[in-house]
Design a protein around this motif. Structure first.
Motif, PDB file in Angstrom:
ATOM      1  N   LEU A  51      42.371  35.072  79.587  1.00 21.00           N
ATOM      2  CA  LEU A  51      42.107  34.112  80.921  1.00 21.00           C
ATOM      3  C   LEU A  51      41.325  32.688  80.110  1.00 21.00           C
ATOM      4  O   LEU A  51      42.309  31.849  81.099  1.00 21.00           O
ATOM      5  CB  LEU A  51      40.270  34.649  80.333  1.00 21.00           C
ATOM      6  N   ALA A  52      42.322  32.399  79.313  1.00 16.00           N
ATOM      7  CA  ALA A  52      42.234  30.149  78.348  1.00 16.00           C
ATOM      8  C   ALA A  52      43.394  30.498  78.799  1.00 16.00           C
ATOM      9  O   ALA A  52      43.855  29.059  78.738  1.00 16.00           O
ATOM     10  CB  ALA A  52      41.590  30.898  77.252  1.00 16.00           C
ATOM     11  N   CYS A  53      44.564  31.079  79.144  1.00 13.48           N
ATOM     12  CA  CYS A  53      45.902  30.419  78.853  1.00 13.48           C
ATOM     13  C   CYS A  53      46.445  29.632  80.269  1.00 13.48           C
ATOM     14  O   CYS A  53      45.597  29.897  81.090  1.00 13.48           O
ATOM     15  CB  CYS A  53      46.745  32.299  79.558  1.00 13.48           C
ATOM     16  N   PRO A  54      47.094  28.959  79.958  1.00 14.65           N
ATOM     17  CA  PRO A  54      47.607  28.219  80.942  1.00 14.65           C
ATOM     18  C   PRO A  54      47.144  28.679  81.942  1.00 14.65           C
ATOM     19  O   PRO A  54      47.090  28.018  83.354  1.00 14.65           O
ATOM     20  CB  PRO A  54      48.514  27.340  80.657  1.00 14.65           C
ATOM     21  N   GLU A  55      48.251  29.588  82.746  1.00 11.61           N
ATOM     22  CA  GLU A  55      48.623  30.876  83.863  1.00 11.61           C
ATOM     23  C   GLU A  55      48.356  31.403  84.654  1.00 11.61           C
ATOM     24  O   GLU A  55      47.835  31.860  85.406  1.00 11.61           O
ATOM     25  CB  GLU A  55      49.924  31.982  83.791  1.00 11.61           C
TER      26      GLU A  55
ATOM     27  N   ALA B  65      41.841  31.151  86.517  1.00 13.13           N
ATOM     28  CA  ALA B  65      40.108  30.454  86.256  1.00 13.13           C
ATOM     29  C   ALA B  65      40.388  29.117  86.018  1.00 13.13           C
ATOM     30  O   ALA B  65      40.779  28.055  85.820  1.00 13.13           O
ATOM     31  CB  ALA B  65      39.942  30.760  84.841  1.00 13.13           C
ATOM     32  N   HIS B  66      38.671  28.184  86.311  1.00 16.18           N
ATOM     33  CA  HIS B  66      38.469  26.937  85.980  1.00 16.18           C
ATOM     34  C   HIS B  66      38.905  26.385  85.582  1.00 16.18           C
ATOM     35  O   HIS B  66      38.500  27.299  84.413  1.00 16.18           O
ATOM     36  CB  HIS B  66      37.694  26.631  87.490  1.00 16.18           C
ATOM     37  N   PRO B  67      38.804  25.093  84.848  1.00 17.87           N
ATOM     38  CA  PRO B  67      39.379  24.753  84.068  1.00 17.87           C
ATOM     39  C   PRO B  67      37.866  24.577  82.960  1.00 17.87           C
ATOM     40  O   PRO B  67      37.692  24.617  81.525  1.00 17.87           O
ATOM     41  CB  PRO B  67      39.591  23.452  83.806  1.00 17.87           C
ATOM     42  N   LEU B  68      36.651  24.493  83.908  1.00 15.04           N
ATOM     43  CA  LEU B  68      35.550  24.580  83.330  1.00 15.04           C
ATOM     44  C   LEU B  68      35.366  26.369  82.407  1.00 15.04           C
ATOM     45  O   LEU B  68      34.510  26.298  81.049  1.00 15.04           O
ATOM     46  CB  LEU B  68      34.770  24.312  84.313  1.00 15.04           C
ATOM     47  N   HIS B  69      35.936  26.874  83.416  1.00 16.40           N
ATOM     48  CA  HIS B  69      35.328  28.136  82.994  1.00 16.40           C
ATOM     49  C   HIS B  69      36.660  28.236  81.666  1.00 16.40           C
ATOM     50  O   HIS B  69      35.873  29.484  80.166  1.00 16.40           O
ATOM     51  CB  HIS B  69      35.923  29.109  84.158  1.00 16.40           C
TER      52      HIS B  69
ATOM     53  N   LEU C  61      46.479  29.450  74.513  1.00 18.90           N
ATOM     54  CA  LEU C  61      47.877  29.922  74.403  1.00 18.90           C
ATOM     55  C   LEU C  61      48.576  29.736  75.504  1.00 18.90           C
ATOM     56  O   LEU C  61      47.850  31.032  76.374  1.00 18.90           O
ATOM     57  CB  LEU C  61      47.923  30.551  73.151  1.00 18.90           C
ATOM     58  N   PRO C  62      50.044  29.910  75.991  1.00 17.60           N
ATOM     59  CA  PRO C  62      50.664  29.799  77.077  1.00 17.60           C
ATOM     60  C   PRO C  62      51.080  31.926  76.782  1.00 17.60           C
ATOM     61  O   PRO C  62      50.711  32.034  75.844  1.00 17.60           O
ATOM     62  CB  PRO C  62      51.960  29.881  77.292  1.00 17.60           C
ATOM     63  N   ALA C  63      50.386  32.882  78.304  1.00 16.60           N
ATOM     64  CA  ALA C  63      50.632  33.770  77.925  1.00 16.60           C
ATOM     65  C   ALA C  63      51.594  34.467  77.188  1.00 16.60           C
ATOM     66  O   ALA C  63      51.803  35.172  76.358  1.00 16.60           O
ATOM     67  CB  ALA C  63      50.970  34.647  79.188  1.00 16.60           C
TER      68      ALA C  63
END
Length: 151
Positions: free
Chosen positions: A35-39, A42-46, A125-127
């Motif tokens: 979920l936190a990957c740049p790809e 998800a919204h940046p706040l999320h 991290l990138p996926a």
């Protein structure tokens, strides 16, 4: 016909993948880990909320959509979760404008912050890099590397 067992839920590290494979699963499914990957869409706040100390835990709720899903506990969930009806997609449509307005205002307390229980272990991290890291962790735990595709 034998059905494969796929482990899911709370898996965020290669050692956890190794553990479920050792316990008999044929595969591990990771969701929040990516979920936190740049790809991720998800919204940046999320994405930031996943590791923000303000958001300490998750709960199952119908507050945002009308059907149960796991979310970081925020103001919206605390205020509306206990009263949310099982009315998907009506609740989803009813809360859509509120959630969009919260995101536009930079307020994660009014957004649906879907996340699993292991959210604190999310890595930005990138996926592709995350898969390499998970593979390295899996190998260091003594398991075979992750294979692409189905056997």
């Amino acid at each position: 016909m034998r059905l494969p067992l796929i482990a899911a839920g709370g898996i965020m590290r290669g050692g956890q993948i190794a553990a479920v494979l050792a316990a008999g699963a044929e595969a591990a499914q990771l969701g929040t880990a990516f979920l936190a990957c740049p790809e991720s869409g998800a919204h940046p706040l999320h994405k930031r909320a996943l590791t923000d100390p303000v958001f300490t835990h998750t709960e199952l709720t119908r507050a945002f959509s009308g059907r149960p899903a796991r979310s970081l506990v925020n103001r919206f969930l605390r205020e509306h979760g206990p009263y949310a009806p099982a009315a998907y997609p009506e609740v989803h449509h009813m809360t859509s404008g509120l959630r969009k307005a919260a995101a536009a205002a930079g307020d994660p307390q009014g957004m649906a912050l879907w996340a699993g229980q292991g959210h604190r272990l999310a890595r930005d991290l990138p996926a592709g890099r995350l898969v390499h890291v998970l593979n390295a962790e899996l190998r260091s735990a003594g398991s075979a590397p992750i294979q692409r595709g189905m056997p």
